[in-house]
Design an enzyme around this catalytic site. Structure first.
Site, mmCIF file in Angstrom:
data_model
loop_
_atom_site.group_PDB
_atom_site.id
_atom_site.type_symbol
_atom_site.label_atom_id
_atom_site.label_comp_id
_atom_site.label_asym_id
_atom_site.label_seq_id
_atom_site.Cartn_x
_atom_site.Cartn_y
_atom_site.Cartn_z
ATOM 1 N N GLU A 165 1.046 -1.337 -0.786
ATOM 2 C CA GLU A 165 -0.324 -0.337 0.090
ATOM 3 C C GLU A 165 1.085 1.447 -0.061
ATOM 4 O O GLU A 165 0.341 2.174 0.623
ATOM 5 C CB GLU A 165 -0.855 -0.355 1.229
ATOM 6 C CG GLU A 165 -1.866 -1.770 0.619
ATOM 7 C CD GLU A 165 -3.051 -1.245 1.971
ATOM 8 O OE1 GLU A 165 -3.678 0.065 2.039
ATOM 9 O OE2 GLU A 165 -4.189 -2.024 1.851
ATOM 10 N N GLY A 166 2.243 1.088 -0.366
ATOM 11 C CA GLY A 166 3.096 2.156 -0.278
ATOM 12 C C GLY A 166 3.968 1.567 -0.250
ATOM 13 O O GLY A 166 4.093 2.077 1.160
#
Length: 644
Positions: free
Chosen positions: A425-426
């Site tokens: 998620e990043g």
């Protein structure tokens, strides 16, 4: 007949940046505490007094947490999930019956309608019992079908899909491809229009929940053609559609129970009615979904911090060395203090960001990203310190400890489970760039044309004039502020005085803004390549945000008579530890090895230091670095196994 699938796009670095920029939310319609912080403006009024949930939201949330707590204690066998690398189907069915699939879904669609605050409390609770279950529920609701439909779906789509997601159907989010991670401009999965349908072809990697999913959110590229704008587009896809094959269930160093796979699409027909939003809006939908979706990761980190603190307290009180409990040895005590103070601060950041998301008064895109960034980094450090505190027992598995008659404490498992939070998620590196882009948005909006090589002299002249007006008003405000006044923030002065920390935040927010402005003036168009500098700027902002949240939470607890004195102590310790990190980061803005590092990297890639690799054997197996993803029918057995 449908058109042939798109060829894998070849894009330049500039084109990739343009795609990412186009997907950004361009406007700031609501205030943002973190955005103001990066501009040197300490807007304490945006977060203090601490926002609170409505009484009804609390009642509904606490009622569900009580049921979930009992379920976690009586129905979840964490050791079994770790041992067999699978969540038992009956546990998943029990979660469905409990309503856990619909925690964030509106009651009118059959969900529980919990607030973000209570959703995160639930994720922390179930994640403490089994991180794999926390991931299953989070991937389903934070980024799976429910959240994109909540934000961008039509009424008809919500009525069709949300009741299923609330009670029976597990969903997954499919963006990443074997050759595409944080660079979506190269997305190769295609969705070719054909009558009233789109035809999907391509391969998706690391599809969390993909192995057991009933519904998928798929990002695919629509080719531009007559009547079709084209671009990266989002679709809701039935997981059992003809042409979909789950080719592999992936295995990882941690989170062994997650159902993460490789999914191939071959001539998969998807009705146009299943398209979410217009063509070309897929990446924006994905990024907007992640604004609040990222808050699920700090929830798991807070849970790990709370557990690490419990184990550290109990173990260091029981374990004696040199005539006293090891907790009383300063080297160990410092680690315990770090875990306690950091857990308090991370919970403060999580609750504050979540409550702001619920109220919808503020734009929290930076706050959510900062929460994910600092929680994933600090969560890993806390787990690492717990392993160190436990010594050899920290490195030993829970099963091995139990086999020789000791308490089965899975410290090494928590360390493995948390490691992925710094990546998915990043990744930390991508979060640095994403937050940095938002942090300098005000500068680029007034002066961006000055450093854009494609802009005309007339555009540059106009930008220069606008920048002059902006900086003439902004720069003088960075010289002095309430952080220099000894009587500022005295409402935070009680038995323990937190006001000096808030004055510190105010002063250093201005220093941070001055440093950013100086760097932009110095490097101009090359600023985006200074990733080391930008990362440190963002890390400073994250620390200042966490300090602010910790102080505000401590004052909230004091005002409500809930362990206020102890909360003030923990906030004070965290701020003192954070200030040491901030001072080091400010020093490293200008005193670092970034230039030397770039030279070494060039040498490594050129083979200059290949002699340094001699004297080892490489145990890696044969095969390409990136698997072949040529579109076509699958040659693998379908391992998709929906849980009824």
């Amino acid at each position: 007949m449908s058109a042939p699938p798109l060829k894998k796009p070849v894009v330049t670095e500039r084109e990739a940046r343009q795609v990412a920029e186009a997907a950004r939310e361009q406007d700031w319609r609501k205030p943002s505490f973190a955005k103001e912080l990066f501009l040197g403006r300490f807007r304490l009024d945006l977060i203090h007094p601490h926002p609170l949930p409505a009484d009804e939201a609390v009642r509904r949330g606490e009622q569900f947490l009580a049921k979930l707590h009992e379920f976690c204690e009586t129905r979840i066998d964490a050791a079994l999930i770790e041992r067999e690398a699978r969540i038992p189907d009956e546990v998943v069915r029990g979660l469905k019956e409990l309503g856990a699939l619909g925690m964030k879904i509106d009651p009118k669609y059959g969900g529980l309608g919990l607030t973000q605050v209570y959703y995160n409390k639930a994720l922390a609770l179930v994640g403490s019992a089994s991180p794999a279950i926390g991931v299953l529920l989070s991937a389903h609701q934070s980024i799976g079908v429910p959240q994109p439909l909540k934000l961008f779906g039509t009424d008809e789509q919500k009525q069709r899909f949300l009741p299923r997601c609330a009670r029976t159907d597990i969903s997954a989010f499919l963006l990443t491809e074997p050759d595409v991670g944080s660079d979506p401009a190269r997305l190769a999965t295609s969705a070719v229009p054909d009558g009233e349908d789109y035809v999907l072809d391509g391969v998706k990697l690391w599809t969390t929940n993909g192995v057991v999913a009933d519904l998928l959110v798929v990002m695919a590229r629509v080719p531009r053609s007559e009547g079709h704008k084209g671009g990266i587009t989002a679709f809701v896809v039935e997981a059992d559609s003809p042409g979909i094959t789950v080719e592999n269930r992936n295995a990882f160093m941690g989170l062994r129970g997650i159902e993460n796979g490789v999914t191939r699409f071959h001539q998969v027909r998807v009705p146009a009615a299943n398209r979410v939003g217009p063509e070309g809006a897929g990446l924006k939908i994905a990024l907007t979904t992640l604004n609040t979706g990222r808050l699920s990761l700090p929830a798991s980190c807070v849970a790990a911090g709370k557990w690490s603190l419990k184990i550290a307290r109990e173990w260091t009180a029981a374990r004696e060395q040199w005539g006293k409990p090891v907790a009383h040895h300063e080297a160990v005590g410092a680690k315990i203090s770090f875990i306690a103070a950091t857990t308090f601060a991370l919970e403060a950041v999580l609750d504050l960001s979540s409550q702001m998301a619920d109220e919808d008064r503020n734009d929290i895109r930076i706050e959510g990203a900062l929460a994910k960034l600092i929680a994933s980094e600090m969560g890993w450090r806390m787990a690492d310190e717990l392993v160190q505190i436990r010594g050899g027992r920290g490195f030993e598995t829970a099963d091995s400890l139990a086999a020789r008659g000791e308490r089965a404490v899975p410290a090494e498992q928590v360390l493995r489970d948390l490691r992925i939070n710094r990546i998915f998620e990043g990744s930390t590196e991508i979060m640095h760039l994403l937050i940095a882009r938002e942090a300098v948005d005000a500068h680029l909006s007034v002066a961006g044309d000055l450093i854009d090589p494609d802009k005309s002299l007339q555009d540059k002249a106009r930008a220069g004039a606008n920048a002059g007006v902006f900086y003439a008003k902004w720069l003088p405000k960075l010289v002095a502020g309430p952080g220099q006044l000894p009587n500022s923030f005295t409402e935070f002065k009680h038995e323990v005085d937190l006001s000096p920390h808030l004055r510190y935040v105010e002063r250093h927010a201005r220093k941070l803004a001055r440093s950013t402005f100086y760097a932009m003036s110095r490097w101009q168009g090359r600023m985006e390549t200074k990733q080391g500098f930008l990362g440190r700027i963002v890390d400073i902002g994250a620390e200042l945000f966490a300090m602010s949240a910790a102080c505000v939470r401590a004052e909230l607890l004091r005002s409500r008579g809930e362990h206020g004195r102890e909360a003030y102590q923990l906030a004070d310790v965290f701020c003192r530890q954070s200030r040491i990190r901030v001072e080091e980061l400010f020093t490293r803005l200008w005193s670092n090895t970034d230039d030397l590092d770039r030279k070494v990297v060039k040498g490594v890639l050129a083979g200059t230091y290949e002699w340094l690799e001699q004297g080892i054997v490489d145990p890696s197996g044969e095969g390409p670095w990136i698997a072949d993803t040529t579109p076509g029918p699958s040659a693998h057995e379908n391992v998709h196994r929906p849980i009824g």
